[in-house]
Design an enzyme around this catalytic site. Structure first.
Site, PDB file in Angstrom:
ATOM      1  N   TYR A  18       9.538  -0.416  -6.988  1.00 34.82           N
ATOM      2  CA  TYR A  18       8.294  -1.049  -6.555  1.00 34.82           C
ATOM      3  C   TYR A  18       7.837  -2.086  -7.581  1.00 34.82           C
ATOM      4  CZ  TYR A  18       3.381  -1.727  -5.369  1.00 34.82           C
ATOM      5  OH  TYR A  18       2.171  -2.302  -5.067  1.00 34.82           O
TER       6      TYR A  18
ATOM      7  N   ILE B 237      -6.007  -3.978   2.606  1.00 31.35           N
ATOM      8  CA  ILE B 237      -6.506  -5.249   2.081  1.00 31.35           C
ATOM      9  C   ILE B 237      -6.220  -6.390   3.049  1.00 31.35           C
ATOM     10  CG2 ILE B 237      -6.093  -6.977   0.255  1.00 31.35           C
ATOM     11  CD1 ILE B 237      -5.826  -4.568  -1.694  1.00 31.35           C
TER      12      ILE B 237
END
Length: 269
Positions: A172, A20
């Site tokens: 995470y 991205i």
């Protein structure tokens, strides 16, 4: 040549060498922005810039490259100092660099759990250090590339490094919740965005297949556009503004996270 509101803007994209980040850098440059590409090393950042010039016809003069390994906070500090010196006016900071937490509990040389440092603490430190350059003009902003997984998370205040009970998914998710909470920090105009499930290195955390990185990047780039009005601290799921996890809107949590982050990155008030 460009009629985009981005054409006179300077934008820093962290983690701009793949996925991205690379696609966001491409789209921003195609719309006329000067793009500062961050990579883990100067060589990786240069290679990404060369790729954009060769494959997308981007003008090399509108790309600048910076290297900093986010597992080393001293490298983040050095990069920030260089950017403030070379680009005293920065319109947009895209905090995009990210990693999935490793299977085994891993601590950086700075003493922090690696995913918490790379995904959140390094961006926290970078944003604080770039404050002198980040414009307060309308349209100036920080865009944190977060994740829908922040909803599954809790911040372990007494053990942010998760030394006692480590799970890679929980580590995470905690880093993504912290990044989302940080967008509500009143010191900066910022938003966070879940760009969708995309076919990047992080895909295995979410699903077997995902959108092209360019699709996720388009949601990030839209929020960089000064023509798009934002509300400080807002959270977007792709193009739609939605409520984040409740913790991300609590003043008490924002203040507590700032205190924790200052402590862990060695900043004193």
């Amino acid at each position: 040549m460009f009629n985009s509101a981005l054409s006179s803007r300077t934008v820093l994209v962290t983690g701009a060498t793949s996925g991205i980040g690379l696609e966001a850098a491409r789209q921003l440059a195609e719309r006329g922005a000067t793009v500062l590409l961050h990579g883990r090393t100067a060589e990786e950042a240069h290679a990404a810039a060369d790729r954009l010039v060769a494959t997308a016809g981007i003008d090399a003069d509108r790309l600048c490259t910076y290297g900093a390994d986010f597992t080393r906070l001293d490298e983040v500090e050095a990069m920030a100092a260089r950017i403030v010196r070379e680009h005293p006016r920065l319109d947009v900071l895209v905090n995009n660099a990210g990693m999935s937490a490793p299977e085994r509990h891993t601590v950086t040389a700075d003493g922090n759990e690696i995913a918490f440092q790379v995904n959140f603490l390094a961006h926290y430190l970078l944003t604080c250090l770039l404050e002198p350059a980040l414009t307060s003009d309308p349209g100036g902003r920080v865009v944190n590339v977060s994740s829908s997984l922040h909803r599954t998370a809790s911040i372990q205040w007494s053990d942010p490094n998760r030394a006692h009970r480590y799970s890679r998914l929980a580590a995470y998710a905690q880093s993504q919740l912290a990044l989302t909470v940080f967008a509500a920090d009143p010191r900066v105009t910022a938003v966070s965005v879940h760009p969708g499930v995309c076919d990047t290195a992080l895909l295995p955390l979410y699903a077997h297949d995902g959108d092209a990185p360019a699709q996720g990047a388009a949601h990030v780039v839209r929020l960089c556009d000064p023509a798009v009005e934002i509300v400080n601290g807002a959270y977007y799921d792709r193009a739609e503004r939605v409520d984040p996890a409740p913790a991300a809107t609590e003043d008490r949590t924002v203040k507590r996270l700032n205190k924790l982050a200052d402590l862990l990155v060695g900043r004193t008030a």
